[in-house]
Design a protein around this motif. Structure first.
Motif, PDB file in Angstrom:
ATOM      1  N   ALA A  50       0.946  -0.920   0.251  1.00 47.03           N
ATOM      2  CA  ALA A  50      -0.333   0.472   0.195  1.00 47.03           C
ATOM      3  C   ALA A  50       1.024   1.177  -0.267  1.00 47.03           C
ATOM      4  CB  ALA A  50      -1.117   0.047   1.634  1.00 47.03           C
ATOM      5  N   VAL A  51       1.979   1.145   0.888  1.00 52.32           N
ATOM      6  CA  VAL A  51       2.634   2.293   1.034  1.00 52.32           C
ATOM      7  C   VAL A  51       3.750   2.305  -0.713  1.00 52.32           C
ATOM      8  CG1 VAL A  51       4.716   3.475   2.186  1.00 52.32           C
ATOM      9  CG2 VAL A  51       3.279   2.502   3.051  1.00 52.32           C
ATOM     10  N   ALA A  52       3.746   1.460  -1.161  1.00 51.29           N
ATOM     11  CA  ALA A  52       4.958   1.784  -1.871  1.00 51.29           C
ATOM     12  C   ALA A  52       3.739   2.081  -3.947  1.00 51.29           C
ATOM     13  CB  ALA A  52       5.472   0.444  -2.685  1.00 51.29           C
ATOM     14  N   LEU A  53       3.084   1.924  -3.135  1.00 48.60           N
ATOM     15  CA  LEU A  53       1.863   1.950  -4.424  1.00 48.60           C
ATOM     16  C   LEU A  53       0.985   3.906  -3.951  1.00 48.60           C
ATOM     17  CD1 LEU A  53      -0.585  -1.245  -4.891  1.00 48.60           C
ATOM     18  CD2 LEU A  53       1.271  -0.058  -6.476  1.00 48.60           C
ATOM     19  N   LEU A  54       0.971   4.188  -3.108  1.00 41.97           N
ATOM     20  CA  LEU A  54       0.646   5.207  -2.572  1.00 41.97           C
ATOM     21  C   LEU A  54       1.788   6.280  -2.372  1.00 41.97           C
ATOM     22  CD1 LEU A  54      -1.213   7.762  -1.760  1.00 41.97           C
ATOM     23  CD2 LEU A  54       0.049   6.982   0.542  1.00 41.97           C
ATOM     24  N   ALA A  55       2.894   5.729  -2.698  1.00 35.70           N
ATOM     25  CA  ALA A  55       4.434   6.668  -3.196  1.00 35.70           C
ATOM     26  C   ALA A  55       4.340   6.995  -4.659  1.00 35.70           C
ATOM     27  CB  ALA A  55       5.563   5.998  -2.659  1.00 35.70           C
ATOM     28  N   PHE A  56       3.914   5.430  -5.286  1.00 37.92           N
ATOM     29  CA  PHE A  56       3.593   5.753  -6.728  1.00 37.92           C
ATOM     30  C   PHE A  56       3.255   6.654  -7.562  1.00 37.92           C
ATOM     31  CE2 PHE A  56       2.196   3.753 -10.930  1.00 37.92           C
ATOM     32  CZ  PHE A  56       3.215   4.282 -11.605  1.00 37.92           C
ATOM     33  N   GLY A  57       2.185   6.205  -6.651  1.00 37.41           N
ATOM     34  CA  GLY A  57       0.468   7.785  -7.225  1.00 37.41           C
ATOM     35  C   GLY A  57       1.016   9.106  -7.207  1.00 37.41           C
ATOM     36  N   ILE A  58       1.726   9.526  -5.735  1.00 39.06           N
ATOM     37  CA  ILE A  58       2.361  10.234  -5.559  1.00 39.06           C
ATOM     38  C   ILE A  58       3.753  11.159  -6.455  1.00 39.06           C
ATOM     39  CG2 ILE A  58       3.523  12.632  -3.674  1.00 39.06           C
ATOM     40  CD1 ILE A  58       2.422  10.310  -1.592  1.00 39.06           C
ATOM     41  N   GLY A  59       4.576   9.962  -6.972  1.00 42.30           N
ATOM     42  CA  GLY A  59       5.329  10.302  -7.883  1.00 42.30           C
ATOM     43  C   GLY A  59       4.557  10.870  -9.168  1.00 42.30           C
ATOM     44  N   ILE A  60       3.868   9.553  -9.357  1.00 47.13           N
ATOM     45  CA  ILE A  60       3.420  10.201 -11.089  1.00 47.13           C
ATOM     46  C   ILE A  60       3.029  11.638 -11.076  1.00 47.13           C
ATOM     47  CG2 ILE A  60       1.264  10.013 -12.423  1.00 47.13           C
ATOM     48  CD1 ILE A  60       1.345   6.647 -11.321  1.00 47.13           C
ATOM     49  N   GLU A  61       1.816  12.118  -9.949  1.00 46.88           N
ATOM     50  CA  GLU A  61       1.503  13.406  -9.550  1.00 46.88           C
ATOM     51  C   GLU A  61       2.772  14.434  -9.764  1.00 46.88           C
ATOM     52  OE1 GLU A  61      -1.436  14.457 -10.047  1.00 46.88           O
ATOM     53  OE2 GLU A  61      -1.846  11.967 -10.366  1.00 46.88           O
ATOM     54  N   CYS A  62       4.112  14.019  -9.238  1.00 44.86           N
ATOM     55  CA  CYS A  62       4.687  15.644  -9.086  1.00 44.86           C
ATOM     56  C   CYS A  62       5.149  15.174 -10.349  1.00 44.86           C
ATOM     57  CB  CYS A  62       6.201  14.883  -8.172  1.00 44.86           C
ATOM     58  SG  CYS A  62       5.330  14.383  -6.508  1.00 44.86           S
ATOM     59  N   PHE A  63       5.343  14.195 -11.324  1.00 44.42           N
ATOM     60  CA  PHE A  63       6.062  13.988 -12.711  1.00 44.42           C
ATOM     61  C   PHE A  63       5.398  15.056 -13.292  1.00 44.42           C
ATOM     62  CE2 PHE A  63       8.679  10.129 -11.525  1.00 44.42           C
ATOM     63  CZ  PHE A  63       9.875  11.181 -11.744  1.00 44.42           C
ATOM     64  N   GLN A  64       4.006  14.967 -13.349  1.00 46.54           N
ATOM     65  CA  GLN A  64       3.148  15.581 -14.516  1.00 46.54           C
ATOM     66  C   GLN A  64       3.006  16.760 -13.917  1.00 46.54           C
ATOM     67  OE1 GLN A  64      -0.752  14.045 -13.047  1.00 46.54           O
ATOM     68  NE2 GLN A  64      -1.140  12.485 -14.962  1.00 46.54           N
ATOM     69  N   ALA A  65       3.543  17.266 -12.988  1.00 45.02           N
ATOM     70  CA  ALA A  65       3.330  18.963 -12.370  1.00 45.02           C
ATOM     71  C   ALA A  65       4.198  19.390 -12.986  1.00 45.02           C
ATOM     72  CB  ALA A  65       3.459  18.774 -10.540  1.00 45.02           C
ATOM     73  N   LEU A  66       5.706  18.281 -13.724  1.00 42.85           N
ATOM     74  CA  LEU A  66       7.294  18.852 -14.849  1.00 42.85           C
ATOM     75  C   LEU A  66       6.190  19.102 -16.484  1.00 42.85           C
ATOM     76  CD1 LEU A  66       9.441  17.146 -12.267  1.00 42.85           C
ATOM     77  CD2 LEU A  66       8.847  19.541 -12.402  1.00 42.85           C
ATOM     78  N   THR A  67       5.628  18.452 -16.762  1.00 43.84           N
ATOM     79  CA  THR A  67       4.888  18.300 -17.734  1.00 43.84           C
ATOM     80  C   THR A  67       3.823  19.255 -18.187  1.00 43.84           C
ATOM     81  OG1 THR A  67       3.364  17.362 -17.696  1.00 43.84           O
ATOM     82  CG2 THR A  67       5.503  15.819 -18.188  1.00 43.84           C
ATOM     83  N   PRO A  68       4.365  20.027 -19.389  1.00 44.75           N
ATOM     84  CA  PRO A  68       3.620  21.141 -20.025  1.00 44.75           C
ATOM     85  C   PRO A  68       1.810  21.067 -19.917  1.00 44.75           C
ATOM     86  CG  PRO A  68       5.110  21.023 -21.332  1.00 44.75           C
ATOM     87  CD  PRO A  68       5.520  19.496 -20.697  1.00 44.75           C
ATOM     88  N   THR A  69       1.899  19.640 -20.538  1.00 42.67           N
ATOM     89  CA  THR A  69       0.762  19.102 -20.865  1.00 42.67           C
ATOM     90  C   THR A  69      -0.524  18.038 -19.809  1.00 42.67           C
ATOM     91  OG1 THR A  69       1.470  17.019 -22.110  1.00 42.67           O
ATOM     92  CG2 THR A  69       1.087  18.666 -23.242  1.00 42.67           C
ATOM     93  N   ARG A  70      -0.047  18.111 -18.237  1.00 35.44           N
ATOM     94  CA  ARG A  70      -0.424  17.560 -18.078  1.00 35.44           C
ATOM     95  C   ARG A  70      -0.654  18.322 -16.398  1.00 35.44           C
ATOM     96  NH1 ARG A  70      -2.781  13.255 -18.479  1.00 35.44           N
ATOM     97  NH2 ARG A  70      -2.235  11.233 -18.792  1.00 35.44           N
ATOM     98  N   GLU A  71      -1.728  18.576 -15.497  1.00 35.39           N
ATOM     99  CA  GLU A  71      -2.058  19.240 -14.387  1.00 35.39           C
ATOM    100  C   GLU A  71      -1.216  17.302 -13.411  1.00 35.39           C
ATOM    101  OE1 GLU A  71      -5.375  21.020 -14.451  1.00 35.39           O
ATOM    102  OE2 GLU A  71      -4.453  21.864 -15.931  1.00 35.39           O
TER     103      GLU A  71
END
Length: 94
Positions: A50-71
């Motif tokens: 559960a912690v690993a998947l939550l960290a993965f989900g948060i990581g996805i959101e952090c990466f999306q914040a760095l892209t110009p086409t995603r939020e």
């Protein structure tokens, strides 16, 4: 996980979604699937998965914040948590 990461970082569609909050349903479904795969692979203990998947989900959101086409969105992280919880319930009762 790589496929989900790639889909999450691809440029978003230009048209309207199928229905309101369809992206949240996709997040929950993806993380339910990841939970089921993790349990099938005997990833133990469950809280670590559960912690690993939550960290993965948060990581996805952090990466999306760095892209110009995603939020990035905390609502998406919440949908990930719902998917993890549903996955736990589904796999536990199966």
């Amino acid at each position: 996980m790589l496929a989900i990461l790639a889909l999450a970082l691809m440029p978003g569609g230009q048209g309207p979604d199928w229905f309101a909050h369809a992206d949240k349903v996709r997040h929950a479904a993806a993380f339910l699937l990841l939970w089921a795969i993790g349990k099938q692979a005997r990833f133990e203990p469950a809280w670590c998965l559960a912690v690993a998947l939550l960290a993965f989900g948060i990581g996805i959101e952090c990466f999306q914040a760095l892209t110009p086409t995603r939020e990035s969105s905390w609502g998406d992280v919440l949908a990930d948590v719902v998917g993890i919880a549903l996955g736990h319930l589904v796999v536990r009762t199966a």
